[in-house]
Structure formats: C-alpha cells, structure tokens
Design an enzyme around this catalytic site. Structure first.
Site, PDB file in Angstrom:
ATOM      1  N   GLU A 164      -9.778   0.653  -4.918  1.00  0.00           N
ATOM      2  CA  GLU A 164      -9.942  -0.794  -4.767  1.00  0.00           C
ATOM      3  C   GLU A 164     -10.136  -1.184  -3.305  1.00  0.00           C
ATOM      4  O   GLU A 164     -10.911  -2.089  -2.993  1.00  0.00           O
ATOM      5  CB  GLU A 164      -8.737  -1.514  -5.366  1.00  0.00           C
ATOM      6  CG  GLU A 164      -8.663  -1.456  -6.873  1.00  0.00           C
ATOM      7  CD  GLU A 164      -9.823  -2.184  -7.542  1.00  0.00           C
ATOM      8  OE1 GLU A 164     -10.074  -3.361  -7.198  1.00  0.00           O
ATOM      9  OE2 GLU A 164     -10.488  -1.579  -8.404  1.00  0.00           O
ATOM     10  N   HIS A 209     -13.666  -2.789  -2.599  1.00  0.00           N
ATOM     11  CA  HIS A 209     -13.566  -4.242  -2.500  1.00  0.00           C
ATOM     12  C   HIS A 209     -12.835  -4.724  -1.248  1.00  0.00           C
ATOM     13  O   HIS A 209     -13.217  -5.716  -0.646  1.00  0.00           O
ATOM     14  CB  HIS A 209     -12.861  -4.793  -3.744  1.00  0.00           C
ATOM     15  CG  HIS A 209     -13.541  -4.452  -5.027  1.00  0.00           C
ATOM     16  ND1 HIS A 209     -14.772  -4.955  -5.375  1.00  0.00           N
ATOM     17  CD2 HIS A 209     -13.155  -3.631  -6.041  1.00  0.00           C
ATOM     18  CE1 HIS A 209     -15.120  -4.473  -6.566  1.00  0.00           C
ATOM     19  NE2 HIS A 209     -14.168  -3.668  -6.990  1.00  0.00           N
ATOM     20  N   HIS A 222      -5.788  -5.741 -11.578  1.00  0.00           N
ATOM     21  CA  HIS A 222      -6.918  -4.820 -11.439  1.00  0.00           C
ATOM     22  C   HIS A 222      -7.435  -4.862 -10.004  1.00  0.00           C
ATOM     23  O   HIS A 222      -7.699  -3.838  -9.403  1.00  0.00           O
ATOM     24  CB  HIS A 222      -8.029  -5.178 -12.423  1.00  0.00           C
ATOM     25  CG  HIS A 222      -9.103  -4.153 -12.513  1.00  0.00           C
ATOM     26  ND1 HIS A 222      -9.963  -4.053 -13.577  1.00  0.00           N
ATOM     27  CD2 HIS A 222      -9.476  -3.158 -11.656  1.00  0.00           C
ATOM     28  CE1 HIS A 222     -10.799  -3.043 -13.378  1.00  0.00           C
ATOM     29  NE2 HIS A 222     -10.531  -2.496 -12.215  1.00  0.00           N
TER      30      HIS A 222
END
Length: 243
Positions: A105, A109, A58
């Site tokens: 992502e 992040h 993930h």
C-alpha cells in the site's frame, strides 16, 4: 540588447512551461479514497480464515497516480508506535503477522499521497489513515442503523442511503458478482476526502473496478460497483450467529 531580452523571455517561457508540466503531472491528486473491506467476503475469495468481525482497512488511495516513487522503500521501523493499531485495524487478512500488505500500500499509494506535505512521510501517511478510519467509524455506523451481517438480503439503496444520510456524501460501494446475477456480495466501501481531509462525494475514477490480481493473485476476481437492482448479501463471519 534585443538579443538579451529575447533570451530572458525564452527562459521565462521555459520556466512557465516547466511549471505547467508539474501542475499537469498525472501524479497530482485532488481526492483521497479511504477504502475498507469486509473480511468474510475477502476470505471467500482468498480461502483465508477471517478472524475479524468488523470492517478493516484496505488503504487510502489518491485518485491519481500509482507507485510515484519506486526508490522510497517501506520501512516498518518508522511506524513502530502505530503497529498495534495497524495489526488490529489494517491487518493483512491473508497473513495477519506480515507487513507485506502495508509495504504494498505504501509503494503503490502512499508514495503518491506523499505529494501533500501532510502525508509526506510513512508515519504521517499511516497515522492519517488510522485517524480517518476511526473518525468515520463505518463499522459502528452500519451497526447503529441495523446493517449487520445476515442471511437475509438487503436492498442496495437501503445500505447506500444509510451511509449517504449519515456522512452527507455519496460513497462508492463495491460487491462481488457471482455468476447467475441473483445476488451480489457486499465487499468493499469507499468514502472520499478532498485534499483538506473534508468529506466529499466519491467520483468516477480508475478505482471503480478494483482488480485484485496484482496483490492477491486471484485471477479474474474483482470488486466492482454494486448494482442498485440486485439484492445484497452481507455475509456473517464463519462460526458467528447470523442476525
């Protein structure tokens, strides 16, 4: 002379205040959370067709900060050599041929993880995530200790205990909690690292409950920390025989 000394002290004070501000920035992180999800559970929410019978990535999430540099855009050409591994181990389960998930992502992040020199490029970030994923081999560890997809329920403490004893750190295991509360569905496992990429206990953080609304557009659906007292269902891949 006194006036000059005062100005110097004032400037030094400003410098110290500036340094303190940087050190106290909410975007500075101390822990990285390597997160893997189980495709069958994901696709039970998203109504996608799970084609992967192993735990897929993930993401790798710093414990602090989101979207730390909105001007640092994702560029798939910078990770061309990583794409075969990315497509296999870090697929977009909704649209396997898409790079949208990786873009998300990175922007949310990766730009925060890039505060560390070891992760300060897209290639470093995605390459390190793949490295940590293969080093952990969570899927292999689960199978080694007979934690496999099954129609028979598991005790949560058994699953957590296997992971804790093998890696010698406390993971964070997340489930879906259907109405009724008689069973919970295993969905996501987080294993944490410090800034030196050494395993460490997962701590309480803003990711304890992961709302999937922002990327997945599944209103009201969330993974949250599993309940120790509730049996755990680890759903087999559709079409695959259960153990």
């Amino acid at each position: 002379m006194k006036s000059l000394a005062f100005v110097v002290l004032l400037c030094l004070g400003c410098g110290l205040m500036s340094s303190s501000f940087v050190l106290a920035s909410p975007h500075m992180w101390s822990q990285l959370i390597l997160t893997q999800h189980w495709p069958s559970t994901f696709c039970s929410m998203e109504h996608c067709d799970p084609k992967f019978d192993y735990w897929t990535l993930h993401g790798l999430w710093p414990d602090k900060g989101h979207e730390c540099n909105s001007s640092w855009h994702f560029n798939v050409t910078l990770i061309q050599d990583l794409l075969p591994d990315m497509q296999k181990w870090w697929p977009d389960l909704k649209t396997p041929a898409s790079s949208e998930f990786w873009q998300y992502e990175w922007q949310k992040h990766g730009t925060c993880a890039a505060k560390a020199e070891s992760l300060n490029s897209q290639h470093k970030y995605f390459g390190k995530v793949l490295e940590l994923y293969h080093t952990l081999d969570l899927d292999g560890v689960m199978k080694k200790f007979n934690i496999v997809p099954s129609e028979t329920y598991y005790a949560f403490d058994h699953i957590e205990g296997i992971i804790l004893n093998f890696y010698n750190v406390k993971p964070k295991i997340q489930c879906i909690h259907p109405e009724g509360g008689k069973v919970q569905i295993l969905g996501q496992i987080e294993i944490c690292f410090n800034s030196d990429f050494q395993l460490t206990n997962c701590e309480h953080s803003e990711t304890d409950t992961l709302n999937l609304i922002d990327f997945l557009n599944v209103k009201g659906t969330a993974f949250s920390v599993c309940d120790h007292a509730t049996p755990v269902y680890y759903p087999p891949l559709k079409g695959e025989p259960s153990m």
